[in-house]
Design an enzyme around this catalytic site. Structure first.
Site, PDB file in Angstrom:
ATOM      1  N   TYR A  37       0.823  -1.201   0.000  1.00  0.00           N
ATOM      2  CA  TYR A  37       0.000   0.000   0.000  1.00  0.00           C
ATOM      3  C   TYR A  37       0.859   1.253   0.000  1.00  0.00           C
ATOM      4  CZ  TYR A  37      -3.649   3.339   0.858  1.00  0.00           C
ATOM      5  OH  TYR A  37      -4.507   4.399   0.719  1.00  0.00           O
ATOM      6  N   GLN A  74     -10.479  -0.004   1.881  1.00  0.00           N
ATOM      7  CA  GLN A  74     -10.977  -0.868   0.788  1.00  0.00           C
ATOM      8  C   GLN A  74      -9.825  -1.542   0.041  1.00  0.00           C
ATOM      9  OE1 GLN A  74     -11.655   2.293   1.314  1.00  0.00           O
ATOM     10  NE2 GLN A  74     -11.635   3.561  -0.505  1.00  0.00           N
ATOM     11  N   ASN A 123      -3.043   6.250   6.606  1.00  0.00           N
ATOM     12  CA  ASN A 123      -3.713   7.005   7.675  1.00  0.00           C
ATOM     13  C   ASN A 123      -4.414   6.027   8.626  1.00  0.00           C
ATOM     14  OD1 ASN A 123      -6.005   6.209   6.335  1.00  0.00           O
ATOM     15  ND2 ASN A 123      -6.434   8.206   5.436  1.00  0.00           N
ATOM     16  N   THR A 168       2.236   9.534  11.377  1.00  0.00           N
ATOM     17  CA  THR A 168       3.662   9.697  11.707  1.00  0.00           C
ATOM     18  C   THR A 168       3.914  10.298  13.079  1.00  0.00           C
ATOM     19  OG1 THR A 168       4.247   9.888   9.415  1.00  0.00           O
ATOM     20  CG2 THR A 168       5.695  10.988  10.932  1.00  0.00           C
ATOM     21  N   GLN A 227       7.636  16.440  10.189  1.00  0.00           N
ATOM     22  CA  GLN A 227       6.770  15.273  10.351  1.00  0.00           C
ATOM     23  C   GLN A 227       5.320  15.683  10.604  1.00  0.00           C
ATOM     24  OE1 GLN A 227       7.972  12.092   9.587  1.00  0.00           O
ATOM     25  NE2 GLN A 227       9.564  13.480   8.882  1.00  0.00           N
ATOM     26  N   HIS A 268       2.850  15.694   7.636  1.00  0.00           N
ATOM     27  CA  HIS A 268       2.211  14.494   7.074  1.00  0.00           C
ATOM     28  C   HIS A 268       0.708  14.471   7.274  1.00  0.00           C
ATOM     29  CE1 HIS A 268       5.357  11.767   5.720  1.00  0.00           C
ATOM     30  NE2 HIS A 268       6.075  12.069   6.780  1.00  0.00           N
ATOM     31  N   GLU A 321       7.997   6.351  16.604  1.00  0.00           N
ATOM     32  CA  GLU A 321       8.279   5.827  15.269  1.00  0.00           C
ATOM     33  C   GLU A 321       9.673   6.320  14.815  1.00  0.00           C
ATOM     34  OE1 GLU A 321       6.178   7.719  12.176  1.00  0.00           O
ATOM     35  OE2 GLU A 321       6.633   6.180  10.705  1.00  0.00           O
ATOM     36  N   HIS A 322       9.881   7.629  14.899  1.00  0.00           N
ATOM     37  CA  HIS A 322      11.196   8.207  14.589  1.00  0.00           C
ATOM     38  C   HIS A 322      11.715   8.883  15.844  1.00  0.00           C
ATOM     39  CE1 HIS A 322       8.759   8.805  10.794  1.00  0.00           C
ATOM     40  NE2 HIS A 322       9.806   8.178  10.281  1.00  0.00           N
ATOM     41  N   ASP A 328      13.333   9.437   5.397  1.00  0.00           N
ATOM     42  CA  ASP A 328      12.090   9.374   4.623  1.00  0.00           C
ATOM     43  C   ASP A 328      12.373   9.086   3.153  1.00  0.00           C
ATOM     44  OD1 ASP A 328      10.294   9.758   6.653  1.00  0.00           O
ATOM     45  OD2 ASP A 328      10.151  11.929   6.405  1.00  0.00           O
ATOM     46  N   GLU A 332       2.471 -35.492  29.785  1.00  0.00           N
ATOM     47  CA  GLU A 332       1.405 -34.659  29.185  1.00  0.00           C
ATOM     48  C   GLU A 332       0.132 -35.477  28.959  1.00  0.00           C
ATOM     49  OE1 GLU A 332       2.815 -32.507  25.751  1.00  0.00           O
ATOM     50  OE2 GLU A 332       4.086 -31.221  26.990  1.00  0.00           O
ATOM     51  N   HIS A 361       1.743 -40.167  21.561  1.00  0.00           N
ATOM     52  CA  HIS A 361       2.969 -39.509  21.094  1.00  0.00           C
ATOM     53  C   HIS A 361       4.176 -40.416  21.345  1.00  0.00           C
ATOM     54  CE1 HIS A 361       0.627 -35.849  20.855  1.00  0.00           C
ATOM     55  NE2 HIS A 361       1.681 -35.134  20.503  1.00  0.00           N
TER      56      HIS A 361
HETATM   57  P1  NAD Z   1      -3.908   7.356   2.731  1.00  0.00           P
HETATM   58  O1  NAD Z   1      -3.657   6.791   1.371  1.00  0.00           O
HETATM   59  O2  NAD Z   1      -3.391   6.635   3.898  1.00  0.00           O
HETATM   60  O3  NAD Z   1      -5.480   7.523   2.930  1.00  0.00           O
HETATM   61  C1  NAD Z   1      -6.332   7.984   1.910  1.00  0.00           C
HETATM   62  C2  NAD Z   1      -7.562   7.115   1.904  1.00  0.00           C
HETATM   63  O4  NAD Z   1      -8.208   7.191   3.167  1.00  0.00           O
HETATM   64  C3  NAD Z   1      -8.584   7.486   0.897  1.00  0.00           C
HETATM   65  O5  NAD Z   1      -8.342   6.837  -0.332  1.00  0.00           O
HETATM   66  C4  NAD Z   1      -9.869   6.993   1.541  1.00  0.00           C
HETATM   67  O6  NAD Z   1     -10.211   5.752   1.015  1.00  0.00           O
HETATM   68  C5  NAD Z   1      -9.558   6.839   3.004  1.00  0.00           C
HETATM   69  N1  NAD Z   1     -10.431   7.718   3.788  1.00  0.00           N
HETATM   70  C6  NAD Z   1     -10.366   9.060   3.884  1.00  0.00           C
HETATM   71  N2  NAD Z   1     -11.368   9.510   4.688  1.00  0.00           N
HETATM   72  C7  NAD Z   1     -12.076   8.436   5.085  1.00  0.00           C
HETATM   73  C8  NAD Z   1     -13.227   8.245   5.931  1.00  0.00           C
HETATM   74  N3  NAD Z   1     -13.821   9.274   6.519  1.00  0.00           N
HETATM   75  N4  NAD Z   1     -13.670   6.992   6.144  1.00  0.00           N
HETATM   76  C9  NAD Z   1     -13.045   5.929   5.557  1.00  0.00           C
HETATM   77  N5  NAD Z   1     -11.969   6.059   4.748  1.00  0.00           N
HETATM   78  C10 NAD Z   1     -11.490   7.293   4.517  1.00  0.00           C
HETATM   79  O7  NAD Z   1      -3.336   8.849   2.660  1.00  0.00           O
HETATM   80  P2  NAD Z   1      -3.247  10.013   3.742  1.00  0.00           P
HETATM   81  O8  NAD Z   1      -4.584  10.312   4.317  1.00  0.00           O
HETATM   82  O9  NAD Z   1      -2.474  11.091   3.077  1.00  0.00           O
HETATM   83  O10 NAD Z   1      -2.393   9.419   4.920  1.00  0.00           O
HETATM   84  C11 NAD Z   1      -1.063   9.021   4.770  1.00  0.00           C
HETATM   85  C12 NAD Z   1      -0.603   8.635   6.158  1.00  0.00           C
HETATM   86  O11 NAD Z   1       0.547   7.817   6.061  1.00  0.00           O
HETATM   87  C13 NAD Z   1      -0.237   9.814   7.045  1.00  0.00           C
HETATM   88  O12 NAD Z   1      -0.883   9.635   8.272  1.00  0.00           O
HETATM   89  C14 NAD Z   1       1.251   9.692   7.197  1.00  0.00           C
HETATM   90  O13 NAD Z   1       1.680  10.153   8.443  1.00  0.00           O
HETATM   91  C15 NAD Z   1       1.399   8.200   7.096  1.00  0.00           C
HETATM   92  N6  NAD Z   1       2.723   7.751   6.728  1.00  0.00           N
HETATM   93  C16 NAD Z   1       3.278   6.905   7.624  1.00  0.00           C
HETATM   94  C17 NAD Z   1       4.505   6.364   7.362  1.00  0.00           C
HETATM   95  C18 NAD Z   1       5.069   5.389   8.348  1.00  0.00           C
HETATM   96  O14 NAD Z   1       6.036   4.708   8.037  1.00  0.00           O
HETATM   97  N7  NAD Z   1       4.512   5.274   9.530  1.00  0.00           N
HETATM   98  C19 NAD Z   1       5.168   6.675   6.153  1.00  0.00           C
HETATM   99  C20 NAD Z   1       4.552   7.531   5.233  1.00  0.00           C
HETATM  100  C21 NAD Z   1       3.295   8.044   5.545  1.00  0.00           C
END
Ligand code: NAD
Length: 419
Positions: free
Chosen positions: A109, A173, A202, A225, A247, A250, A316-317, A350, A404, A409
């Site tokens: 993903y 999904q 997210n 993040t 950070q 994000h 995380e970091h 990153d 046992e 066995h």
């Molecule tokens: P994302 O691709 O994670 O999420 C987008 C998707 O969220 C949309 O396609 C939608 O399907 C879904 N969505 C949005 N609102 C919704 C709702 N109300 N109900 C259900 N589904 C919903 O992209 P993003 O939102 O930009 O988030 C990226 C995240 O990834 C950030 O939180 C960032 O901090 C994190 N990140 C973490 C790392 C890590 O290694 N931990 C690295 C890069 C990014």
């Protein structure tokens, strides 16, 4: 300090409903969810090969060069991580071995809601390829601005890495489609279920991974993040503030935490934040993240206590900006990744350090690791005893089987020595 864990609980019901919908209605559900959450009307889940090639042709040469260097460094480090097989003779004729085998198929993903993450294509794909996975599928949210395809830089990065199976699917999904598969319908071919789903995202993505765990393997929970910075009075407040902001950019749910023994540094960082936040491009998102309950400063009595706080928090970091940064870093036992000294900012990790940026969030660093080659592998143990070697331990097997109350066995061993 509250963690993202509380938010995953809140998202659970909504995400469970999305997963159930994808399982029962397949591509129809995916298209409806793309319209609802991504504002995409003409949804075509499988990205045509021509679009991948076209995206790479159109890619800015500077971005291409940066992606290529990032891939080169990530590959060097991933190749070096491949675990060694173990083969041990326990006694004469008694052999046990452990061999590492890649999983067959993975679903990777790449987030794409608030920001676009071609770097996450690299971070997912390179260790999977280094592990020897033969079937790789990638998903990223469809973008209305690009005709319902994922962002072209993501497609270009996939093409650079030789990934042919790319889906325009986002959020929970996408995770459900990978975990359970999607039957063929109309022009859409079958999406075959995968063995392991990885990647950041997210709160909806993180929650979905939690819910499908067990049906498939997942990497660590890589949700919103987090950055923690352990800094002393000698740290440069300008750099500390810049890294906290980097950070927070994000996600409004991102956590930026300063751990320091210097009230004076805290004051200087606060002034720098005021100045730098006002000038940064995503200032609203950054300000929301910095003012949220998950962000703030923890003032400690001394660095000793600071290290304890950092280990308890398990960021995380974790950046270490102290006089003896290497010494402090050596004592960190819980973090997704540790960035040592003023010239190892999280942004380097990153994009281009060679390390992986898909890392455990929400305190899960206490028991899980960042994405690496072994995430895509399993270890199989192989037992090979000859007659004499089995005879040597047969009495012990029988004794334990009686203890046992599982005598069959023991019988399964004894029968080999009775005529
Ligand atoms: P994302 O691709 O994670 O999420 C987008 C998707 O969220 C949309 O396609 C939608 O399907 C879904 N969505 C949005 N609102 C919704 C709702 N109300 N109900 C259900 N589904 C919903 O992209 P993003 O939102 O930009 O988030 C990226 C995240 O990834 C950030 O939180 C960032 O901090 C994190 N990140 C973490 C790392 C890590 O290694 N931990 C690295 C890069 C990014």
């Amino acid at each position: 300090m509250p963690r993202a864990e509380t938010t995953t609980d809140v998202a659970s019901d909504a995400v469970a409903a999305i997963i159930a919908d994808v399982r029962s209605r397949g591509y129809n559900a995916l298209s409806e969810l793309a319209a609802r959450f991504d504002r995409v009307e003409q949804h075509r889940p499988l990205v045509p090969r021509a679009a991948l090639k076209e995206a790479l042709q159109q890619l800015d040469p500077q971005v291409r060069a940066a992606l290529e260097e990032s891939i080169r460094r990530a590959r060097l480090f991933a190749d070096a991580q491949r675990p060694r097989n173990t083969d041990l003779q326990i006694g004469p004729g008694a052999n046990v071995a452990q061999k590492w085998i890649p999983v067959r198929r993975v679903g990777l993903y790449v987030p794409g809601g608030l920001a676009v993450y071609p770097s996450s294509v690299i971070m997912n794909v390179v260790p999977a390829q280094a592990a020897g996975v033969s079937s790789l599928a990638l998903a990223s949210p469809p973008q209305p601005a690009f005709g319902g395809l994922p962002h072209p830089t993501i497609l270009a990065a996939a093409e650079l890495l030789g990934i042919e199976e790319v889906y325009a699917m986002g959020g929970a999904q996408a995770i459900a489609a990978f975990a359970y598969g999607v039957p063929a319908a109309g022009d859409n071919p079958e999406l075959e279920p995968v063995d392991v789903v990885t990647g950041p995202g997210n709160v909806y993505v993180a929650t979905a991974k939690r819910l499908v765990k067990g049906v498939v393997g997942i990497d660590a929970e890589a949700g919103p993040t987090e950055i923690a910075i352990l800094a002393d009075a000698g740290a440069d407040a300008r750099l500390v503030a810049a890294d906290l902001i980097s950070q927070a950019e994000h996600d409004p749910n991102a956590a930026s935490v300063l751990v320091t023994d210097s009230a004076e540094l805290e004051q200087r960082v606060r002034e720098e934040l005021d100045r730098q936040v006002a000038a940064t491009r995503h200032r609203e998102r950054v300000a929301t993240a910095l003012s949220g309950p998950q962000s703030g400063t923890i003032l400690v009595d001394n660095l000793e206590q600071g290290i304890e706080v950092c280990n308890a928090y398990g960021a995380e970091h974790l950046e270490i900006q102290t006089a003896n940064a290497e010494e402090a870093a050596a004592r960190i036992t819980s973090a997704g990744a540790v960035f040592v000294g003023s010239y190892s900012p999280v942004s380097l990790g990153d994009y281009c350090s060679g390390s992986n940026h898909v890392l455990p969030t929400a305190g899960t660093a206490a028991f899980s690791s960042g994405l690496n080659v072994t995430t895509f592998m399993r270890a199989i143990q192989v037992i090979n005893y000859d007659r004499a070697a089995l005879a040597e331990v047969s009495g012990h097997v029988v004794a334990l089987s009686r203890a046992e109350d599982l005598p069959a066995h023991g019988d399964a061993v004894s029968v080999r020595f009775s005529s």
